[in-house]
Design an enzyme around this catalytic site. Structure first.
Site, short mmCIF file in Angstrom:
data_model
loop_
_atom_site.label_atom_id
_atom_site.label_comp_id
_atom_site.label_asym_id
_atom_site.label_seq_id
_atom_site.Cartn_x
_atom_site.Cartn_y
_atom_site.Cartn_z
N ASP A 7 -1.56 -6.00 8.94
CA ASP A 7 -2.48 -4.95 8.50
C ASP A 7 -3.68 -5.66 7.88
O ASP A 7 -3.55 -6.35 6.87
CB ASP A 7 -1.79 -4.04 7.47
CG ASP A 7 -2.67 -2.86 7.08
OD1 ASP A 7 -3.86 -2.82 7.47
OD2 ASP A 7 -2.16 -1.97 6.37
N TRP A 46 0.86 -1.19 0.00
CA TRP A 46 0.00 0.00 0.00
C TRP A 46 0.89 1.24 0.00
O TRP A 46 1.83 1.31 0.80
CB TRP A 46 -0.87 -0.08 1.26
CG TRP A 46 -1.84 1.04 1.44
CD1 TRP A 46 -2.70 1.55 0.52
CD2 TRP A 46 -2.06 1.77 2.66
NE1 TRP A 46 -3.45 2.55 1.09
CE2 TRP A 46 -3.08 2.71 2.39
CE3 TRP A 46 -1.51 1.73 3.94
CZ2 TRP A 46 -3.55 3.59 3.35
CZ3 TRP A 46 -1.98 2.59 4.89
CH2 TRP A 46 -2.98 3.52 4.60
N ALA A 99 -7.09 -4.91 6.35
CA ALA A 99 -7.98 -3.85 5.85
C ALA A 99 -9.14 -4.41 5.03
O ALA A 99 -10.06 -3.65 4.69
CB ALA A 99 -7.18 -2.85 5.02
N LYS A 115 -13.77 -0.93 4.60
CA LYS A 115 -14.27 -1.68 3.44
C LYS A 115 -15.37 -2.66 3.84
O LYS A 115 -16.41 -2.71 3.20
CB LYS A 115 -13.15 -2.45 2.75
CG LYS A 115 -11.77 -1.84 2.87
CD LYS A 115 -11.53 -0.67 1.95
CE LYS A 115 -10.28 0.06 2.38
NZ LYS A 115 -9.73 0.99 1.43
C1 LMR Z 1 -6.57 2.09 -1.08
O1 LMR Z 1 -5.57 1.37 -0.96
O2 LMR Z 1 -6.92 2.55 -2.17
C2 LMR Z 1 -7.42 2.39 0.11
O3 LMR Z 1 -6.91 1.74 1.24
C3 LMR Z 1 -7.67 3.83 0.33
C4 LMR Z 1 -6.50 4.54 0.94
O4 LMR Z 1 -6.66 5.13 2.01
O5 LMR Z 1 -5.41 4.53 0.36
#
Ligand code: LMR
Length: 393
Positions: A208, A127, A210, A243
């Site tokens: 993590d 990420w 998410a 999410k």
């Molecule tokens: C993403 O990876 O697009 C999402 O987790 C939104 C973000 O906060 O980056």
């Protein structure tokens, strides 16, 4: 005062959101930010969430401060959702945080307070906000190999070879499920091997989480986390409800340390103290929605049904895109897209192809090729595949 302030480099995801919003073309396709979309391109409030909000509106009598850790019901429900009883509660210290992002940051701050020289090992593809968050907390990061050369699977050998280099007290950041950006997850066997490696090296995993519920299901997606929690003495977790509850802008997250029961109270106090320094009390509304949904059998059932439908839609999109790409390109270059988990896959495209996709066809994917499968619909999959085929020809 600000004459020398450098302009900050905009996060890749936020920059893409802005570019997409500014694009006037009617047929543009947003495969950027990781947000669930339905067949009509909307991100609706889940019905279970709406019902919980109505209950809260009716019953809530005060909005006065709670504890620095946030609401106990939220923390307990999230502990059960994430850990499923894999470890006794006496090992779990947790606090609410404004979204998964803040939870990651708070865990990094915790690591810095305890061990400022710890290295955080991060998968080579990750990420885009992980490294900035780690560095903002004053910690050092090092990368380990993750995606294989073909781009469709795990570089198992590279990953485990790199992690053999971790030192005792280092931290290994792992995506609990639905790896962002690759969609390539560890198997049960890989998690077992990971636990053995971390145990042998004396390193601490940091999960993590998410996208719980977007891979194979709520419990299956937490399998790796639960395995590590049960097997290792220490584990750090940052989880998001953005999410799986669709609570994005409400900012609902949890930061958790799983430790020896003798250290649990110290960790809980340390996390609460870090909250005090950063934002004092975590936001309440979204967390209260989560605990209301999870604590009511009917709402919980409704939520799970909605979440299952979202997961299935994203999986169907993924398979449909893989098929459409095979037909449009006449090659297996994009076959990996069909096998990945969760919202994302990396499309194996060059930087020029990604730019051409955006400029020439209004198809928005991140600069590393990450595409959000939830942004596809039966209406745009063929156009999307045709555009990808056109730029790769
Ligand atoms: C993403 O990876 O697009 C999402 O987790 C939104 C973000 O906060 O980056």
């Amino acid at each position: 005062m600000f004459e020398t302030l450098p302009a900050p480099k905009l996060d890749a995801i936020i920059a893409l959101m802005q570019a997409y919003a500014a694009d006037p073309r009617a047929g543009k396709i947003d495969l950027g930010v990781g947000v669930y979309r339905d067949e009509d391109g909307r991100t609706p409030v889940m019905a279970a969430v709406k019902a919980a909000e109505a209950q809260i509106l009716e019953a809530q009598e005060s909005k006065s401060y709670l504890a620095l850790a946030g609401d106990t019901a939220f923390l307990k429900q999230m502990e059960a959702l994430l850990l499923g009883g894999a470890v006794p509660s006496a090992r779990v210290a947790a606090v609410g945080a404004p979204g998964g992002t803040s939870a990651v940051r708070q865990i990094c701050e915790l690591i810095r307070s305890a061990r400022p020289d710890a290295v955080i090992w991060v998968s080579a593809q990750t990420w885009p906000n992980h490294l900035p968050l780690i560095r903002a907390a004053g910690l050092r990061a090092q990368s380990y190999r993750y995606l294989d050369a073909k781009g469709g699977g795990l570089d198992r050998e590279g990953l485990f070879a790199d992690l053999e280099q971790v030192s005792a007290g280092d931290v290994v950041l792992l995506h609990g499920c639905c790896h962002n950006p690759t969609g390539v997850d560890l198997s049960a066997q890989d998690w077992a091997e990971m636990a053995a490696l971390l145990e042998r090296r004396g390193a601490v995993p940091f999960i993590d989480m998410a996208y719980q519920g977007f891979g194979e299901g709520l419990d299956a997606d937490a399998g790796g986390l639960r395995h590590l929690a049960a097997r290792l003495p220490e584990l750090l977790v940052a989880a998001s409800c953005s999410k799986n509850f669709g609570l994005y802008r409400e900012r609902v997250g949890i930061a958790m340390a799983i430790v020896d029961p003798a250290q649990r109270d110290t960790l809980a106090a340390a996390l609460a103290g870090l909250n005090r320094q950063a934002f004092a009390f975590p936001p309440d509304h979204g967390g209260r929605v989560v605990s209301t949904v999870l604590g009511d059998a009917a709402l919980r059932h409704q939520w799970q049904t909605e979440l299952d439908a979202m997961r299935q839609r994203v999986q169907e999109n993924r398979r449909a895109l893989a098929r459409a790409l095979r037909d449009a390109t006449g090659s297996d270059r994009f076959a990996g897209v069909g096998h990945a988990q969760g919202m994302f896959s990396i499309l194996p495209l060059t930087a020029d192809e990604i730019s051409a996709l955006r400029a020439g066809h209004g198809v928005y994917v991140l600069g590393d090729g990450r595409a959000n499968m939830a942004g596809l619909s039966t209406r745009n999959i063929a156009a999307c595949a045709a555009a990808i085929s056109a730029v790769t020809r």
